[in-house]
Design a protein around this motif. Structure first.
Motif, mmCIF file in Angstrom:
data_model
loop_
_atom_site.group_PDB
_atom_site.id
_atom_site.type_symbol
_atom_site.label_atom_id
_atom_site.label_comp_id
_atom_site.label_asym_id
_atom_site.label_seq_id
_atom_site.Cartn_x
_atom_site.Cartn_y
_atom_site.Cartn_z
ATOM 1 N N PRO A 95 64.528 38.273 33.825
ATOM 2 C CA PRO A 95 65.593 38.066 34.807
ATOM 3 C C PRO A 95 65.745 39.268 35.735
ATOM 4 O O PRO A 95 65.428 40.408 35.363
ATOM 5 C CB PRO A 95 66.837 37.874 33.932
ATOM 6 C CG PRO A 95 66.312 37.432 32.610
ATOM 7 C CD PRO A 95 64.991 38.119 32.439
ATOM 8 N N LEU A 96 66.248 39.012 36.936
ATOM 9 C CA LEU A 96 66.421 40.072 37.919
ATOM 10 C C LEU A 96 67.346 41.163 37.388
ATOM 11 O O LEU A 96 67.115 42.355 37.620
ATOM 12 C CB LEU A 96 66.978 39.491 39.225
ATOM 13 C CG LEU A 96 67.254 40.497 40.349
ATOM 14 C CD1 LEU A 96 65.975 41.221 40.765
ATOM 15 C CD2 LEU A 96 67.913 39.804 41.530
ATOM 16 N N GLY A 97 68.397 40.767 36.657
ATOM 17 C CA GLY A 97 69.318 41.762 36.123
ATOM 18 C C GLY A 97 68.640 42.739 35.191
ATOM 19 O O GLY A 97 68.933 43.939 35.203
ATOM 20 N N ALA A 98 67.704 42.241 34.383
ATOM 21 C CA ALA A 98 66.966 43.118 33.469
ATOM 22 C C ALA A 98 66.074 44.077 34.252
ATOM 23 O O ALA A 98 65.976 45.260 33.923
ATOM 24 C CB ALA A 98 66.136 42.283 32.509
ATOM 25 N N ARG A 99 65.415 43.573 35.296
ATOM 26 C CA ARG A 99 64.566 44.434 36.117
ATOM 27 C C ARG A 99 65.376 45.534 36.788
ATOM 28 O O ARG A 99 64.972 46.700 36.813
ATOM 29 C CB ARG A 99 63.848 43.600 37.173
ATOM 30 C CG ARG A 99 62.745 42.729 36.617
ATOM 31 C CD ARG A 99 62.142 41.869 37.703
ATOM 32 N NE ARG A 99 60.968 41.153 37.212
ATOM 33 C CZ ARG A 99 60.402 40.154 37.857
ATOM 34 N NH1 ARG A 99 60.892 39.748 39.005
ATOM 35 N NH2 ARG A 99 59.334 39.565 37.349
ATOM 36 N N LEU A 100 66.518 45.169 37.350
ATOM 37 C CA LEU A 100 67.351 46.160 38.024
ATOM 38 C C LEU A 100 67.874 47.197 37.037
ATOM 39 O O LEU A 100 67.928 48.397 37.343
ATOM 40 C CB LEU A 100 68.517 45.465 38.732
ATOM 41 C CG LEU A 100 68.138 44.593 39.937
ATOM 42 C CD1 LEU A 100 69.373 43.844 40.454
ATOM 43 C CD2 LEU A 100 67.541 45.439 41.049
ATOM 44 N N ASP A 101 68.253 46.736 35.847
ATOM 45 C CA ASP A 101 68.777 47.659 34.838
ATOM 46 C C ASP A 101 67.711 48.665 34.416
ATOM 47 O O ASP A 101 67.965 49.878 34.379
ATOM 48 C CB ASP A 101 69.264 46.865 33.624
ATOM 49 C CG ASP A 101 69.757 47.762 32.505
ATOM 50 O OD1 ASP A 101 70.905 48.234 32.592
ATOM 51 O OD2 ASP A 101 68.998 48.024 31.556
#
Length: 423
Positions: free
Chosen positions: A308-314
Motif C-alpha cells: 500500500p502507498l501508506g506503507a511505502r511513504l512510511d
C-alpha cells in the motif's frame, strides 16, 4: 540573497509541517485489539553477548522465571570476561539453557553477524524445540533485558495470524545507573529520564506504523517467526543484513520479502538499561544514524515492491530520517542567526513567529504530560522532564554530523555499549 532566505525558510516550514502532522497522528494513535485466540507457539530466546558478565546471570534468571518452557540460547561473541563461564554454569543446572561460542577472528564482527551465525547453528545442529517451524518464534533479547510478565501471551495471540512474520515489544528504560553526585549525576539522571520518554514517544509511533504493518524492529524484544528465518537462510540470504542498524534492516527485509508479511507492535514489553554518559550516548546514536544511512539504498526496492502507498511513504520517511535530521540541524543554526538579524533591523513578524513557534513548543509538552500521567510523575519530575527536552535534543543532534562523517569515511566499525551491574 532574499530568495535564498525564502528557500531556506520554505524548507523549514515544510519540515515543521511534516513533524507536527506526523507527531499529532502518533499522539492520537491507539492500540489494536489483541486477537482472542492463542497460537501454540514455542519460544526460543537468543541473547547475543559480548562481555556481559555484569548482567547475563540476572537476565537468564529473569527469562527462566517469565518463560519456564522457553529455550534460552546465549551467543558468546568472542568475549573474555567470564560471560561464557556463567552461562555454562547455568546450563549445568538448566538443560533449557544453551551456550554457542564464536571465536576470533570470526567473532566481534557485529550483532547481526552473530545472530545470523547463531540461528544457522540452531537449525543445522537441530538444537531447537521439536515443533513445526511455523509454530516456533525466535526472540532477540539484549543481555540487560527484563521481560514483562504478559509479553509472551500477547505474542502468542499475535502470531496466531499466519501473515505476522515479526513483532516488536515495547521498550522501557530502567532508571538505574545514574547515582553519581553533582552535575554529572544530574545529567545522567536527565539522560535516563529522557531516554524513557523517547521510547514512550516511539511506542506511539509504533502504534501508528502498525496501521500500515510497518512496525520498526529493535535490537531488544524482537520476535521473528522461525519459518521465515529458515527460509531466508535456505536461500543464502542473511535475515540480519551487515549494517550497523541490523534490527531496523531486518524488519525492512521482512516487509519487502512478501506483500503479505506483517510487522506488529506488542504493547507488553521489555525494560533495559539506559546510558548516563554523554559520550557513550552520542556514540550510540551516531551508530544508529550511520546504520540508517547504510539502509538508504533500499529505497528503490520499497517503490518496486507491491505494498500500500501508506506503507511505502512510511518506510521512505524513516529511511530519510538522517537527511531530515541533517537539514534540521542546519535550520537550528540558521533560525537563531536570522532572528538576531531581523531584530537588529526591526523586520520581525511577531504573528508569524508565534504561529511557527507555539506548535513546536506545545507538542513536546503534550508528550511530557502524557508520559508523566502514565508513570505517575510528581510535578517536580515532570518539570525536570520538560526542562530537559531541549538539552536532550541538542545532545542527540550532536550525533548527526558524527554519523555522516563516519559513513562518508567508510568507518563502519562499531563499539559495544557497556553495561553496569544492578542490585
Amino acid at each position: 540573497m532574499t530568495t535564498a532566505f525564502q528557500t531556506i525558510e520554505a524548507i523549514g516550514l515544510v519540515l515543521l509541517t511534516m513533524y507536527l502532522t506526523y507527531s499529532l497522528c502518533a499522539l492520537l494513535a491507539q492500540p489494536r485489539r489483541v486477537p482472542p485466540r492463542r497460537a501454540p507457539v514455542r519460544f526460543t530466546f537468543v541473547v547475543p553477548a559480548l562481555n556481559e558478565a555484569a548482567v547475563i546471570g540476572a537476565t537468564l534468571r529473569n527469562l527462566r522465571a517469565a518463560a519456564p518452557d522457553a529455550r534460552l540460547v546465549v551467543i558468546d561473541d568472542g568475549g573474555d570476561d567470564g560471560t561464557a563461564a556463567q552461562v555454562e554454569a547455568a546450563a549445568q543446572a538448566d538443560p533449557g539453557v544453551l551456550l554457542l561460542r564464536r571465536v576470533l577472528p570470526q567473532a566481534r564482527t557485529g550483532k547481526g553477524e552473530a545472530l545470523n551465525w547463531g540461528v544457522a547453528q540452531l537449525l543445522r545442529r537441530d538444537l531447537l524445540p521439536g515443533a513445526p517451524l511455523e509454530e516456533q518464534v525466535l526472540v532477540v533479547f539484549d543481555a540487560d533485558g527484563r521481560l514483562d510478565a504478559g509479553l509472551l501471551d500477547e505474542a502468542a495471540r499475535v502470531f496466531a495470524d499466519p501473515d505476522v512474520m515479526a513483532a516488536q515489544a515495547r521498550i522501557r528504560v530502567r532508571q538505574s545507573g545514574g547515582g553519581a553526585r553533582g552535575w554529572r549525576g544530574a545529567l545522567g539522571r536527565l539522560l535516563l529520564l529522557q531516554q524513557d520518554l523517547e521510547f514512550y514517544i516511539v511506542r506511539h509511533i509504533q502504534l501508528l506504523r502498525q496501521r500500515a504493518w510497518t512496525v520498526g524492529l529493535g535490537g531488544n524484544g524482537q520476535f521473528m517467526r522461525l519459518s521465515y528465518l529458515a527460509g531466508r537462510l535456505g536461500q543464502g540470504r542473511d535475515p540480519w543484513p551487515p549494517v550497523l542498524l541490523e534490527d531496523f534492516a531486518s524488519g525492512l527485509e521482512v516487509r519487502l520479502a512478501s506483500p503479505r508479511h506483517r510487522l506488529v507492535f506488542l504493547e507488553s514489553g521489555v525494560t533495559q538499561q539506559g546510558l548516563t554518559d554523554v559520550r557513550r550516548f552520542v556514540r550510540q546514536r551516531a551508530r544508529w544514524t550511520h546504520g540508517n544511512l547504510q539502509c538508504f539504498p533500499n529505497l528503490p526496492r520499497i517503490w518496486r515492491t507491491p505494498m500500500p502507498l501508506g506503507a511505502r511513504l512510511d518506510l521512505t520517511y524513516f529511511l530519510a530520517q538522517p537527511w531530515l535530521n541533517l537539514l534540521t540541524l542546519g535550520l537550528l543554526v540558521y533560525y537563531p542567526a536570522r532572528a538576531v538579524g531581523r531584530l537588529l533591523t526591526g523586520e520581525v513578524n511577531w504573528a508569524l513567529t508565534a504561529a511557527l513557534t507555539l506548535p513546536g513548543l506545545i507538542l513536546p509538552l503534550a508528550w511530557v504530560f502524557l508520559y508523566s500521567r502514565e508513570n505517575r510523575l510528581g510535578l517536580r519530575q515532570a518539570a525536570f522532564a520538560a526542562a530537559g527536552l531541549p538539552v536532550y535534543t541538542l545532545i542527540m543532534m550532536m550525533s548527526v554530523p558524527l554519523a555522516f562523517r563516519n559513513f562518508l569515511r567508510g568507518e563502519h566499525g562499531w563499539a559495544k555499549t557497556a553495561r553496569h551491574a544492578e542490585a
